[in-house]
Write a protein that holds these residues in place. Structure first.
Motif, short mmCIF file in Angstrom:
data_model
loop_
_atom_site.label_atom_id
_atom_site.label_comp_id
_atom_site.label_asym_id
_atom_site.label_seq_id
_atom_site.Cartn_x
_atom_site.Cartn_y
_atom_site.Cartn_z
N ASP A 115 0.81 -1.22 0.00
CA ASP A 115 0.00 0.00 0.00
C ASP A 115 0.84 1.27 0.00
OD1 ASP A 115 1.03 -0.38 2.54
OD2 ASP A 115 -0.79 0.26 3.58
N VAL A 116 2.16 1.13 -0.17
CA VAL A 116 3.06 2.28 -0.11
C VAL A 116 3.13 2.98 -1.47
CG1 VAL A 116 5.47 2.98 0.18
CG2 VAL A 116 4.44 1.36 1.80
N ASP A 117 2.90 4.28 -1.45
CA ASP A 117 2.98 5.08 -2.67
C ASP A 117 4.39 5.59 -2.93
OD1 ASP A 117 0.06 5.17 -3.32
OD2 ASP A 117 -0.03 6.13 -1.36
N TYR A 118 5.07 5.97 -1.84
CA TYR A 118 6.42 6.53 -1.96
C TYR A 118 7.31 5.88 -0.90
CZ TYR A 118 3.68 9.90 -4.56
OH TYR A 118 2.81 10.48 -5.46
N PHE A 119 8.45 5.36 -1.37
CA PHE A 119 9.30 4.52 -0.51
C PHE A 119 10.72 5.07 -0.47
CE2 PHE A 119 12.29 0.97 -0.06
CZ PHE A 119 11.84 0.35 1.09
N MET A 120 11.33 5.00 0.73
CA MET A 120 12.73 5.38 0.91
C MET A 120 13.42 4.34 1.77
SD MET A 120 12.38 9.51 1.69
CE MET A 120 10.97 9.32 2.81
N ALA A 121 14.60 3.90 1.34
CA ALA A 121 15.50 3.10 2.17
C ALA A 121 16.80 3.88 2.31
CB ALA A 121 15.75 1.73 1.55
N ILE A 122 17.57 3.61 3.37
CA ILE A 122 18.75 4.44 3.63
C ILE A 122 19.96 3.60 3.98
CG2 ILE A 122 17.28 6.31 4.49
CD1 ILE A 122 18.40 5.55 7.35
N HIS A 123 21.13 4.26 3.88
CA HIS A 123 22.38 3.69 4.39
C HIS A 123 23.33 4.83 4.73
CE1 HIS A 123 25.43 0.72 5.15
NE2 HIS A 123 24.65 -0.25 4.69
N LEU A 124 24.23 4.56 5.67
CA LEU A 124 25.27 5.51 6.03
C LEU A 124 26.58 5.10 5.38
CD1 LEU A 124 24.59 5.88 9.89
CD2 LEU A 124 23.77 7.33 8.03
N GLY A 125 27.33 6.08 4.88
CA GLY A 125 28.66 5.82 4.34
C GLY A 125 28.65 5.33 2.91
N VAL A 126 29.05 4.09 2.70
CA VAL A 126 29.09 3.43 1.38
C VAL A 126 29.85 4.27 0.36
CG1 VAL A 126 27.73 2.06 -0.25
CG2 VAL A 126 26.77 2.57 1.98
N GLY A 127 31.00 4.78 0.75
CA GLY A 127 31.85 5.50 -0.17
C GLY A 127 31.44 6.93 -0.46
N VAL A 128 30.40 7.44 0.20
CA VAL A 128 29.96 8.82 -0.01
C VAL A 128 30.66 9.72 1.01
CG1 VAL A 128 27.98 10.37 -0.03
CG2 VAL A 128 27.74 8.03 -0.89
N PRO A 129 31.33 10.79 0.57
CA PRO A 129 32.09 11.65 1.48
C PRO A 129 31.22 12.29 2.56
CG PRO A 129 32.70 12.08 -0.80
CD PRO A 129 31.49 11.20 -0.83
N ASN A 130 31.87 12.64 3.65
CA ASN A 130 31.20 13.28 4.78
C ASN A 130 30.50 14.57 4.33
OD1 ASN A 130 30.61 13.48 7.61
ND2 ASN A 130 32.08 15.16 7.71
N GLY A 131 29.26 14.75 4.76
CA GLY A 131 28.51 15.95 4.45
C GLY A 131 27.70 15.89 3.17
N GLU A 132 27.87 14.82 2.39
CA GLU A 132 27.13 14.68 1.14
C GLU A 132 25.93 13.74 1.33
OE1 GLU A 132 29.43 13.68 -2.27
OE2 GLU A 132 31.00 15.15 -1.85
N VAL A 133 24.99 13.85 0.43
CA VAL A 133 23.86 12.93 0.42
C VAL A 133 23.58 12.54 -1.03
CG1 VAL A 133 22.16 14.83 0.38
CG2 VAL A 133 21.46 12.54 1.11
N VAL A 134 23.39 11.25 -1.25
CA VAL A 134 23.01 10.73 -2.55
C VAL A 134 21.54 10.34 -2.47
CG1 VAL A 134 23.33 8.89 -4.24
CG2 VAL A 134 25.32 9.89 -3.10
N CYS A 135 20.70 11.00 -3.24
CA CYS A 135 19.25 10.83 -3.09
C CYS A 135 18.69 9.68 -3.91
CB CYS A 135 18.54 12.13 -3.47
SG CYS A 135 19.06 13.52 -2.44
N GLY A 136 19.51 9.15 -4.82
CA GLY A 136 19.06 8.01 -5.63
C GLY A 136 20.22 7.13 -6.00
N ASN A 137 20.59 6.20 -5.11
CA ASN A 137 21.72 5.31 -5.40
C ASN A 137 21.30 4.22 -6.38
OD1 ASN A 137 24.49 4.24 -4.76
ND2 ASN A 137 23.24 2.47 -4.22
N ASP A 138 22.10 4.10 -7.45
CA ASP A 138 21.79 3.14 -8.51
C ASP A 138 23.00 2.26 -8.79
OD1 ASP A 138 20.47 1.82 -10.52
OD2 ASP A 138 20.71 3.41 -12.00
N THR A 139 23.76 1.92 -7.74
CA THR A 139 25.00 1.18 -7.95
C THR A 139 24.93 -0.27 -7.47
OG1 THR A 139 25.97 1.77 -5.80
CG2 THR A 139 26.30 3.31 -7.61
N PHE A 140 23.83 -0.67 -6.86
CA PHE A 140 23.76 -2.02 -6.32
C PHE A 140 23.62 -3.07 -7.43
CE2 PHE A 140 21.89 0.27 -2.53
CZ PHE A 140 23.05 0.17 -1.78
#
Length: 443
Positions: A202-227
């Protein structure tokens, strides 16, 4: 106005998230045995007023993969109680059904937002060196061979932080919010069972998260497509023992079948349409130097840049294993113990989240979509694909942070202030989703 209100309630929640994170870290629990963690999460969410669905209600028993033995489950249940698990919640999670979903009904019309966080630790012994901050400051894991070396203690704490922020601002929200606390992400074992139980249908909009994973401190990746898509599987070969010197012709050598399969698996041709991987990580066979090995065990994983490429790798693996078994006249059994899809984030949903992240001004850099560096896998992709199949939109967000060591390292640690910005962004996006719905309808 909603963003301002969320920021005003953030400071006390930030302190709570650090406390929760260190507590979960100290009492780390690996996949399907997150008994203490789940009971504490359930207690906090129940106290806040969320409607809870627990255990078997949110986990499809037949879809679970890589579940420990009953003996291991019972042992960990008892240990969890000794370490402060809340007894009234334990019956819901008994037997390794350690997932839960907390729902906030706002009472106002609007879409359903789902946020998934994972709770499990790794089967890894944490460093005791004094230079390791958890050891120095007294929140190093007390559980043997269980360590939060991938940040899931932080993910669970962020989920609780979001729960606090949203409930404190419930009058400003609309629609329905589902906070999904998933067990057994390591080894990509847990998400499929929750998706198959219908928790995101029943979910219309979904978000999952992770910390780190090669992303520098202070940055945010809003759509990771590397898995990468992946299949984790064990192989057991069964032969017949015999004296290696006296009557070797009577034996059926499971060790040689496993060795032949290992070489064959690593010789699979790579796929021309994208990245592919295969790895035999464990081979265990034999009882003595003068005995034809009766049993052999392999732990293997395949990966692919697309679901189709991973399926190609797995199908070829099955052929090679069957051939090796036939060559040495032994039987074999393949057990799938984990799996994940490749799921592409929904572009417009990613853009909306990125716009909100930029407006907050707390991130040094906002990356809309990251597409390079495919390597790991993540089973939240099962939930992402399920949401998209039902007509919804989904993404995977990575919050950059400074790490003391890489993921799955015994000295892993992260900067805890990243949890504050993560909880704030998730809450702001959730609170603003009605605006996105209106914009999307115009498109």
């Amino acid at each position: 106005m909603t963003t301002t209100l969320l920021k005003q309630t953030l400071n006390p929640v930030a302190d709570k998230m650090i406390h929760w994170r260190r507590d979960f870290h100290k009492f780390a629990e690996s996949g399907w045995v997150e008994f203490r963690t789940s009971t504490l999460v359930a207690e906090e969410l129940d106290r806040l007023g969320y409607r809870l669905a627990l255990g078997r209600d949110v986990i499809n028993a037949e879809s679970r993969m890589g579940v420990p033995s009953e003996e291991v489950l019972l042992k960990n249940e008892q240990r969890a109680l000794e370490q402060g698990a809340i007894e009234k919640w334990m019956p819901y999670f008994s037997g390794g059904f350690t997932g839960l979903v907390a729902t906030l009904e706002t009472g106002r019309p609007g879409p359903t937002v789902g946020i998934r966080v994972d709770m499990d630790a790794l089967d890894l012994q944490e460093s005791h060196e004094c230079s390791h901050r958890p050891a120095e400051q007294g929140f190093q894991s007390v559980n043997h061979n269980m360590t939060h070396a991938c940040g899931h203690d932080g993910h669970t704490s962020i989920g609780l932080g979001v729960a606090h922020l949203l409930m404190a601002n419930k009058t400003q929200l609309s629609g329905r919010i589902k906070l999904i606390f998933q067990p057994a992400e390591e080894g990509t074992r847990g998400a499929k069972s929750m998706a198959d139980a219908g928790v995101v249908d029943d979910v219309d909009y979904f978000m999952a998260i992770h910390l780190g994973v090669g992303v520098p401190n202070g940055e945010v990746v809003c759509g990771n497509d590397t898995f990468l898509a992946t299949t984790k599987f064990n192989v057991d070969f069964h032969g017949y023992p015999a004296h290696a010197g006296g009557n070797p012709e009577l034996g059926k050598n499971a060790l040689l079948a496993a060795a032949q399969a290992t070489l064959g698996l690593h010789s699979i041709s790579r796929h021309s349409e994208g990245a592919s991987r295969i790895n035999v990580g464990v081979i265990d066979a034999g009882t003595g130097r003068n005995v034809i090995a009766q049993h052999a065990h392999l732990k293997v994983e395949s990966r692919g840049e697309t679901n189709q490429i991973n399926q190609y790798m797995f199908d070829r693996s099955k052929d090679i294993i069957a051939g090796a078994a036939a060559m040495y006249d032994v039987s074999y059994y393949i057990d799938i113990v984990g799996a994940a899809y490749r799921s592409i984030p929904s572009p417009s949903w990613v853009q909306f989240i990125a716009d909100k992240a930029k407006q907050l001004g707390c991130f040094e850099k906002v990356v809309d979509r990251q597409m390079d560096g495919a390597a790991g896998s993540e089973d939240a992709t099962y939930m992402m694909e399920r949401v998209k199949e039902k007509g919804g939109e989904a993404t995977y967000i990575i919050f950059g942070t400074e790490l003391s060591a890489g993921h799955h390292n015994d000295k892993f640690d992260f900067q805890e202030d990243v949890m504050t910005n993560a909880a704030l962004l998730l809450s702001v996006v959730t609170a603003s989703v009605k605006d996105y719905t209106k914009e999307h309808q115009k498109d």
